[in-house]
Design a protein around this motif. Structure first.
Motif, PDB file in Angstrom:
ATOM      1  N   GLU A  46     -32.703  -9.518  11.005  1.00 20.27           N
ATOM      2  CA  GLU A  46     -33.298  -9.321   9.675  1.00 20.27           C
ATOM      3  C   GLU A  46     -32.351  -8.547   8.764  1.00 20.27           C
ATOM      4  OE1 GLU A  46     -38.080  -9.169  10.727  1.00 20.27           O
ATOM      5  OE2 GLU A  46     -36.945  -7.308  10.604  1.00 20.27           O
ATOM      6  N   ILE A  47     -31.693  -7.524   9.307  1.00 18.49           N
ATOM      7  CA  ILE A  47     -30.746  -6.735   8.516  1.00 18.49           C
ATOM      8  C   ILE A  47     -29.611  -7.621   8.010  1.00 18.49           C
ATOM      9  CG2 ILE A  47     -29.021  -4.888   8.656  1.00 18.49           C
ATOM     10  CD1 ILE A  47     -30.936  -3.489  10.645  1.00 18.49           C
ATOM     11  N   ALA A  48     -29.150  -8.537   8.860  1.00 17.96           N
ATOM     12  CA  ALA A  48     -28.078  -9.450   8.454  1.00 17.96           C
ATOM     13  C   ALA A  48     -28.520 -10.325   7.292  1.00 17.96           C
ATOM     14  CB  ALA A  48     -27.653 -10.312   9.642  1.00 17.96           C
ATOM     15  N   VAL A  49     -29.718 -10.895   7.390  1.00 16.75           N
ATOM     16  CA  VAL A  49     -30.229 -11.749   6.312  1.00 16.75           C
ATOM     17  C   VAL A  49     -30.419 -10.944   5.036  1.00 16.75           C
ATOM     18  CG1 VAL A  49     -32.184 -13.167   5.551  1.00 16.75           C
ATOM     19  CG2 VAL A  49     -31.312 -13.378   7.896  1.00 16.75           C
ATOM     20  N   GLU A  50     -30.977  -9.755   5.164  1.00 14.58           N
ATOM     21  CA  GLU A  50     -31.201  -8.905   3.985  1.00 14.58           C
ATOM     22  C   GLU A  50     -29.887  -8.568   3.285  1.00 14.58           C
ATOM     23  OE1 GLU A  50     -33.312  -5.671   5.716  1.00 14.58           O
ATOM     24  OE2 GLU A  50     -35.143  -6.847   6.040  1.00 14.58           O
ATOM     25  N   ALA A  51     -28.823  -8.342   4.069  1.00 21.68           N
ATOM     26  CA  ALA A  51     -27.520  -8.029   3.476  1.00 21.68           C
ATOM     27  C   ALA A  51     -26.969  -9.234   2.720  1.00 21.68           C
ATOM     28  CB  ALA A  51     -26.544  -7.601   4.565  1.00 21.68           C
ATOM     29  N   LEU A  52     -27.140 -10.418   3.274  1.00 21.86           N
ATOM     30  CA  LEU A  52     -26.675 -11.639   2.607  1.00 21.86           C
ATOM     31  C   LEU A  52     -27.452 -11.886   1.315  1.00 21.86           C
ATOM     32  CD1 LEU A  52     -26.237 -13.885   5.767  1.00 21.86           C
ATOM     33  CD2 LEU A  52     -24.403 -13.060   4.283  1.00 21.86           C
ATOM     34  N   LEU A  53     -28.750 -11.671   1.381  1.00 26.14           N
ATOM     35  CA  LEU A  53     -29.584 -11.841   0.185  1.00 26.14           C
ATOM     36  C   LEU A  53     -29.186 -10.837  -0.894  1.00 26.14           C
ATOM     37  CD1 LEU A  53     -33.077 -12.363   1.882  1.00 26.14           C
ATOM     38  CD2 LEU A  53     -31.734 -14.108   0.685  1.00 26.14           C
ATOM     39  N   ALA A  54     -28.898  -9.607  -0.471  1.00 24.85           N
ATOM     40  CA  ALA A  54     -28.522  -8.567  -1.434  1.00 24.85           C
ATOM     41  C   ALA A  54     -27.212  -8.894  -2.141  1.00 24.85           C
ATOM     42  CB  ALA A  54     -28.416  -7.215  -0.725  1.00 24.85           C
ATOM     43  N   CYS A  55     -26.370  -9.687  -1.486  1.00 22.73           N
ATOM     44  CA  CYS A  55     -25.103 -10.113  -2.097  1.00 22.73           C
ATOM     45  C   CYS A  55     -25.274 -11.371  -2.944  1.00 22.73           C
ATOM     46  CB  CYS A  55     -24.064 -10.355  -1.013  1.00 22.73           C
ATOM     47  SG  CYS A  55     -23.487  -8.849  -0.206  1.00 22.73           S
ATOM     48  N   GLY A  56     -26.501 -11.884  -3.023  1.00 27.42           N
ATOM     49  CA  GLY A  56     -26.768 -13.038  -3.868  1.00 27.42           C
ATOM     50  C   GLY A  56     -26.751 -14.370  -3.160  1.00 27.42           C
ATOM     51  N   TYR A  57     -26.565 -14.380  -1.858  1.00 29.67           N
ATOM     52  CA  TYR A  57     -26.548 -15.651  -1.128  1.00 29.67           C
ATOM     53  C   TYR A  57     -27.967 -16.113  -0.838  1.00 29.67           C
ATOM     54  CZ  TYR A  57     -21.752 -14.091  -0.310  1.00 29.67           C
ATOM     55  OH  TYR A  57     -20.476 -13.628  -0.472  1.00 29.67           O
ATOM     56  N   ARG A  58     -28.224 -17.392  -1.022  1.00 25.62           N
ATOM     57  CA  ARG A  58     -29.542 -17.968  -0.718  1.00 25.62           C
ATOM     58  C   ARG A  58     -29.418 -19.112   0.290  1.00 25.62           C
ATOM     59  NH1 ARG A  58     -33.780 -15.068  -2.345  1.00 25.62           N
ATOM     60  NH2 ARG A  58     -35.037 -16.931  -2.799  1.00 25.62           N
ATOM     61  N   ASP A  59     -28.273 -19.777   0.282  1.00 28.82           N
ATOM     62  CA  ASP A  59     -28.020 -20.883   1.199  1.00 28.82           C
ATOM     63  C   ASP A  59     -27.422 -20.302   2.480  1.00 28.82           C
ATOM     64  OD1 ASP A  59     -27.520 -23.271   2.388  1.00 28.82           O
ATOM     65  OD2 ASP A  59     -25.918 -23.901   1.034  1.00 28.82           O
ATOM     66  N   ILE A  60     -28.299 -19.978   3.432  1.00 29.04           N
ATOM     67  CA  ILE A  60     -27.900 -19.230   4.626  1.00 29.04           C
ATOM     68  C   ILE A  60     -28.317 -19.982   5.887  1.00 29.04           C
ATOM     69  CG2 ILE A  60     -28.110 -17.039   5.856  1.00 29.04           C
ATOM     70  CD1 ILE A  60     -29.096 -15.822   3.167  1.00 29.04           C
ATOM     71  N   GLU A  61     -27.423 -20.043   6.860  1.00 30.10           N
ATOM     72  CA  GLU A  61     -27.754 -20.605   8.169  1.00 30.10           C
ATOM     73  C   GLU A  61     -27.371 -19.615   9.263  1.00 30.10           C
ATOM     74  OE1 GLU A  61     -26.463 -24.553   9.071  1.00 30.10           O
ATOM     75  OE2 GLU A  61     -27.038 -25.361   7.110  1.00 30.10           O
ATOM     76  N   MET A  62     -27.862 -19.898  10.464  1.00 27.91           N
ATOM     77  CA  MET A  62     -27.501 -19.107  11.639  1.00 27.91           C
ATOM     78  C   MET A  62     -26.799 -20.013  12.629  1.00 27.91           C
ATOM     79  SD  MET A  62     -29.926 -16.972  14.313  1.00 27.91           S
ATOM     80  CE  MET A  62     -29.197 -16.144  15.745  1.00 27.91           C
ATOM     81  N   LEU A  63     -25.755 -19.508  13.264  1.00 24.89           N
ATOM     82  CA  LEU A  63     -25.129 -20.189  14.386  1.00 24.89           C
ATOM     83  C   LEU A  63     -25.516 -19.438  15.652  1.00 24.89           C
ATOM     84  CD1 LEU A  63     -21.524 -21.130  13.160  1.00 24.89           C
ATOM     85  CD2 LEU A  63     -23.483 -22.646  13.561  1.00 24.89           C
ATOM     86  N   SER A  64     -26.181 -20.158  16.564  1.00 19.34           N
ATOM     87  CA  SER A  64     -26.712 -19.541  17.777  1.00 19.34           C
ATOM     88  C   SER A  64     -26.168 -20.279  18.992  1.00 19.34           C
ATOM     89  CB  SER A  64     -28.240 -19.579  17.745  1.00 19.34           C
ATOM     90  OG  SER A  64     -28.784 -18.868  18.833  1.00 19.34           O
ATOM     91  N   LEU A  65     -26.596 -19.859  20.181  1.00 16.74           N
ATOM     92  CA  LEU A  65     -26.165 -20.512  21.410  1.00 16.74           C
ATOM     93  C   LEU A  65     -27.039 -21.713  21.738  1.00 16.74           C
ATOM     94  CD1 LEU A  65     -25.113 -17.894  24.094  1.00 16.74           C
ATOM     95  CD2 LEU A  65     -23.687 -19.408  22.746  1.00 16.74           C
ATOM     96  N   GLY A  66     -26.524 -22.589  22.599  1.00 20.13           N
ATOM     97  CA  GLY A  66     -27.218 -23.808  22.981  1.00 20.13           C
ATOM     98  C   GLY A  66     -28.565 -23.575  23.628  1.00 20.13           C
ATOM     99  N   GLU A  67     -29.317 -24.633  23.735  1.00 23.05           N
ATOM    100  CA  GLU A  67     -30.706 -24.547  24.178  1.00 23.05           C
ATOM    101  C   GLU A  67     -30.867 -23.998  25.585  1.00 23.05           C
ATOM    102  OE1 GLU A  67     -33.230 -24.832  22.427  1.00 23.05           O
ATOM    103  OE2 GLU A  67     -32.463 -25.788  20.626  1.00 23.05           O
ATOM    104  N   ARG A  68     -29.867 -24.189  26.442  1.00 22.31           N
ATOM    105  CA  ARG A  68     -30.067 -23.737  27.832  1.00 22.31           C
ATOM    106  C   ARG A  68     -30.020 -22.217  27.960  1.00 22.31           C
ATOM    107  NH1 ARG A  68     -25.922 -22.958  31.619  1.00 22.31           N
ATOM    108  NH2 ARG A  68     -23.781 -23.008  30.839  1.00 22.31           N
ATOM    109  N   GLU A  69     -29.704 -21.546  26.861  1.00 20.14           N
ATOM    110  CA  GLU A  69     -29.796 -20.090  26.832  1.00 20.14           C
ATOM    111  C   GLU A  69     -31.135 -19.652  26.251  1.00 20.14           C
ATOM    112  OE1 GLU A  69     -27.403 -18.103  28.140  1.00 20.14           O
ATOM    113  OE2 GLU A  69     -26.616 -20.028  28.788  1.00 20.14           O
ATOM    114  N   GLY A  70     -32.149 -20.482  26.415  1.00 25.44           N
ATOM    115  CA  GLY A  70     -33.357 -20.312  25.621  1.00 25.44           C
ATOM    116  C   GLY A  70     -34.460 -19.447  26.166  1.00 25.44           C
ATOM    117  N   HIS A  71     -34.245 -18.684  27.241  1.00 24.12           N
ATOM    118  CA  HIS A  71     -35.360 -17.876  27.733  1.00 24.12           C
ATOM    119  C   HIS A  71     -35.747 -16.830  26.695  1.00 24.12           C
ATOM    120  CE1 HIS A  71     -32.650 -14.562  29.078  1.00 24.12           C
ATOM    121  NE2 HIS A  71     -31.830 -15.547  29.359  1.00 24.12           N
TER     122      HIS A  71
END
Length: 352
Positions: free
Chosen positions: A177-202
């Motif tokens: 959440e802090i990461a998203v809030e920082a991006l929003l505070a800088c004026g970014y709205r088009d934001i994505e996340m890069l995460s790990l593959g599904e087998r890390e899904g527990h």
């Protein structure tokens, strides 16, 4: 004790904990307390025992300790040694153990459940007094079964309902959440996340917890269900996936990476492909690794203080070894370290 007396003693008889106690004029129990760095030991007692140990050249037998049920050895099990977060955790563990007579023995798995299980069983067989498991992949019920045999504290494993073992974590949902809030505070709205593959899904993994926090922050800001890209574990597919992300015509304006491990690779590939950071793409990582702070990298990152997590986990484990039975679930609040991959302003640190 004169050197010649010490040498004579060592030639004629093995120095034991009882020898140390007699020399220091204290009880065997008092010597034991000093050796395991128990709470409440006075400096005067510590000095007496330490002086006696040094004078006699006492070296405890770990084999004998194991037979008596105490080896003063703690096992630390790591899953992915490549992650730059891990050296900080280990430094925290060693920092707590240094003034005590405990030592850490480190085992490294590779995210295979069978190998992870085998390493834990080996640590138990070697009579280690307790285990710190860092980001284990095992189901909670299996860790709980091991915890019946040996005290266990997990780091990077979000199971607040566990009763047989302790958990120590950064609040990974809040960190995202802090990461998203920082991006929003800088004026970014088009934001994505890069995460790990599904087998890390527990659900208890830090990866999924960060995804939860990312989605919640995006929805709360009115941006809806933001996409989360999945990075495969294996190379070269890992780099290929990031290249495709950078080459997309609809590439987002900003990205939050689940870890510095991939955020740093993304920065390198961006430079190679002519994608300017942050002018074309703002990037925030997670872990605030030492590499992220290098001038040529300058990666903004969420700091979860791995050293502090290692310290807290080790103190909790020693407390378990000393007899505590009630489970503890500790959450530390992370913070953002702002660097050039987010803005070109001077780096600053903002608490969450």
């Amino acid at each position: 004790m004169p050197v010649e007396d010490k040498q004579k003693l060592q030639r004629n008889e093995r120095v034991t904990i009882r020898t140390v106690a007699t020399h220091a004029g204290v009880s065997v129990a008092a010597v034991s307390k000093v050796m395991r760095n128990a709470y409440g030991v006075s400096e005067a007692l510590r000095a007496k025992v330490t002086d006696a140990i040094e004078a006699l050249g006492y070296r405890p037998s770990r084999a004998a300790r194991g037979l008596r049920g105490r080896s003063f050895t703690i096992g630390v099990l790591l899953i992915d040694i490549r992650n730059p977060f891990l050296p900080e955790v280990i430094a925290g563990v060693n920092g707590v153990l240094a003034p005590s007579h405990y030592q850490a023995m480190i085992g490294v798995s590779d995210a295979r459940v069978q190998l992870e299980t085998s390493l834990i069983e080996s640590m138990i067989d070697y009579k280690m007094d307790g285990l710190v498991l860092v980001a284990p992949r095992l189901p909670s019920e299996i860790i709980a079964k091991f915890a019946v045999q040996i005290p266990i504290v997990t780091v990077g494993y979000h199971d607040a309902g566990a009763t047989a073992f302790d958990t120590v974590n950064a609040d990974d949902q809040r960190g995202a959440e802090i990461a998203v809030e920082a991006l929003l505070a800088c004026g970014y709205r088009d934001i994505e996340m890069l995460s790990l593959g599904e087998r890390e899904g527990h659900a208890v993994s830090v990866v999924r917890q960060r995804e939860i926090g990312f989605r919640r922050a995006m929805q709360r800001s009115g941006l809806g269900a933001a996409p989360i890209g999945k990075i495969p574990i294996a190379s070269p597919r890992r780099e290929d996936t990031m290249r495709k992300f950078l080459a997309r015509k609809d590439r987002p304006r900003a990205v939050f990476c689940w870890s510095d491990l991939d955020a740093i690779t993304l920065l390198s590939l961006a430079m190679e492909m002519g994608v300017r950071v942050p002018e074309d793409l703002a990037v925030i990582g997670y872990d605030n690794s030492s590499t992220a702070a290098l001038g040529l990298v300058n990666l903004a990152s969420i700091d979860q203080s791995g050293r502090e997590l290692g310290q807290i986990a080790t103190r909790a484990l020693i407390s378990r070894i000393e007899g505590r039975t009630a489970s503890e679930h500790i959450l530390q609040v992370p913070s953002l370290v702002n660097r050039n991959s987010l803005t070109r302003s001077k780096g600053t640190k903002h608490d969450g």
